[in-house]
Design an enzyme around this catalytic site. Structure first.
Site, PDB file in Angstrom:
ATOM      1  CG  PHE A   1       1.218  13.279  10.199  1.00 27.41           C
ATOM      2  CD1 PHE A   1       2.036  13.508   9.449  1.00 27.41           C
ATOM      3  CD2 PHE A   1      -0.105  14.380  10.217  1.00 27.41           C
ATOM      4  CE1 PHE A   1       2.709  14.909   8.880  1.00 27.41           C
ATOM      5  CE2 PHE A   1       0.390  15.527  10.149  1.00 27.41           C
ATOM      6  CZ  PHE A   1       1.362  15.937   9.335  1.00 27.41           C
ATOM      7  N   GLY A   2       0.917   8.921   9.559  1.00 23.96           N
ATOM      8  CA  GLY A   2       0.607   7.354  10.358  1.00 23.96           C
ATOM      9  C   GLY A   2       0.506   7.168  11.575  1.00 23.96           C
ATOM     10  N   GLY A   3      -0.145   6.134  12.073  1.00 22.98           N
ATOM     11  CA  GLY A   3      -0.592   6.006  13.360  1.00 22.98           C
ATOM     12  C   GLY A   3      -1.516   6.497  14.254  1.00 22.98           C
TER      13      GLY A   3
ATOM     14  CG  HIS B   1      -2.035   1.118   1.094  1.00 23.21           C
ATOM     15  ND1 HIS B   1      -3.121   1.033   0.536  1.00 23.21           N
ATOM     16  CD2 HIS B   1      -2.173   2.273   1.778  1.00 23.21           C
ATOM     17  CE1 HIS B   1      -3.854   1.930   0.621  1.00 23.21           C
ATOM     18  NE2 HIS B   1      -3.091   2.860   1.625  1.00 23.21           N
TER      19      HIS B   1
ATOM     20  CG  MET C   1      -9.824   6.625   4.437  1.00 16.57           C
ATOM     21  SD  MET C   1      -8.351   6.158   4.366  1.00 16.57           S
ATOM     22  CE  MET C   1      -7.121   6.856   5.522  1.00 16.57           C
TER      23      MET C   1
ATOM     24  N   GLY D   1      -6.468   2.331   8.449  1.00 16.59           N
ATOM     25  CA  GLY D   1      -6.411   2.947   9.302  1.00 16.59           C
ATOM     26  C   GLY D   1      -6.444   2.315  10.804  1.00 16.59           C
ATOM     27  N   GLY D   2      -5.429   2.353  11.528  1.00 20.10           N
ATOM     28  CA  GLY D   2      -5.481   1.699  13.051  1.00 20.10           C
ATOM     29  C   GLY D   2      -5.697   0.337  12.711  1.00 20.10           C
TER      30      GLY D   2
ATOM     31  N   GLY E   1       0.088  -0.206   8.747  1.00 21.72           N
ATOM     32  CA  GLY E   1       1.255   0.710   8.884  1.00 21.72           C
ATOM     33  C   GLY E   1       2.292   0.185   9.873  1.00 21.72           C
ATOM     34  CB  SER E   2       2.348   2.177  13.275  1.00 22.73           C
ATOM     35  OG  SER E   2       0.643   1.965  13.440  1.00 22.73           O
TER      36      SER E   2
ATOM     37  CG  MET F   1      -0.931  11.542   2.164  1.00 21.20           C
ATOM     38  SD  MET F   1      -0.754  11.590   3.954  1.00 21.20           S
ATOM     39  CE  MET F   1      -1.321   9.885   4.465  1.00 21.20           C
TER      40      MET F   1
ATOM     41  CG  MET G   1      -5.182   9.894   0.797  1.00 19.01           C
ATOM     42  SD  MET G   1      -4.695   9.430   2.504  1.00 19.01           S
ATOM     43  CE  MET G   1      -3.326   8.557   2.192  1.00 19.01           C
TER      44      MET G   1
END
Length: 217
Positions: free
Chosen positions: A142-144, A30, A136, A175-176, A196-197, A34, A65
């Protein structure tokens, strides 16, 4: 089958090739693009996607985005994207339809994305031609950020629309997503999970992907 799509937004950009290879056991890669206008953050652009394409044969899931995305679809397709998602909030409907038409001309898979402010029924004008819908579960910045559990209802509603009008369409959540939230979004109807994180924040990246898969059993 549920697919895992690690987001390179949480990778180490100094060692991006290394971190891409570290997630080769996943299903999609992914890529969050942005522009600093549609969302506050600025990430990467066309040259980086082109470089990523050179170092991996993974399926490139490129999430635009950006404002007025029709301007960039062809360039990202030529850079190596396999799928492009454009936000329904990023332009008026005729221009979103144009962006999807350009994707078709370029031979890439078509997707639309919804921010938390957007209702599920917004996908209806496009659903029959889509390969994926992205919901989403955070406000993109931002990430996280923290998972927005209220978005599970949007996921359920989009799944119902997909089942009625285009059952072959995939439903992605971004997201999350982590081992504790992954079962929730899958139960709501998602079959592609962006993480992501939860992946890149782990000491053992392949192990983190395995943990996500394990949480779904």
């Amino acid at each position: 089958m549920v697919k895992i799509a690690p987001s390179i937004l949480s990778a180490d950009f100094v060692n991006l090739e290394r971190d891409i290879r570290a997630v080769s056991c996943a299903d999609y890669l992914h890529v969050d693009v942005m522009d600093g206008a549609f969302v506050p953050n600025i990430t990467i652009g066309i040259p980086v996607v082109k470089s990523i394409r050179k170092c991996t044969d993974m399926f490139l899931d490129v999430h635009l985005m950006v404002e007025k995305p029709a301007r960039y679809v062809e360039a990202f397709a030529k850079a190596g994207a396999d799928l492009l998602s454009v936000h329904l909030e990023a332009d008026h409907p005729a221009r979103i339809a144009e962006a999807l038409d350009i994707m078709g001309d370029c031979g890439v898979k078509k997707a639309v994305a919804l921010r938390p402010i957007t209702k599920a029924e917004a996908v209806l004008p496009y659903i029959e031609q889509l390969d994926l819908v992205l919901v989403m579960t955070v406000e993109p910045r931002f990430g996280g950020p923290a998972f927005m559990e209220g978005q599970l209802e949007t996921v359920r509603q989009v799944r119902a629309i997909i089942e009625r009008y285009n059952p072959a369409c995939e439903l992605e959540v971004d997201g999350g997503v982590a081992p504790d939230t992954a079962p929730l979004v899958v139960e709501a109807g998602a079959n592609v999970l962006v993480a992501g994180s939860a992946v890149y924040g782990a000491a053992d990246i392949p192990g983190a992907i395995a943990a996500l898969r394990g949480a779904l059993r």
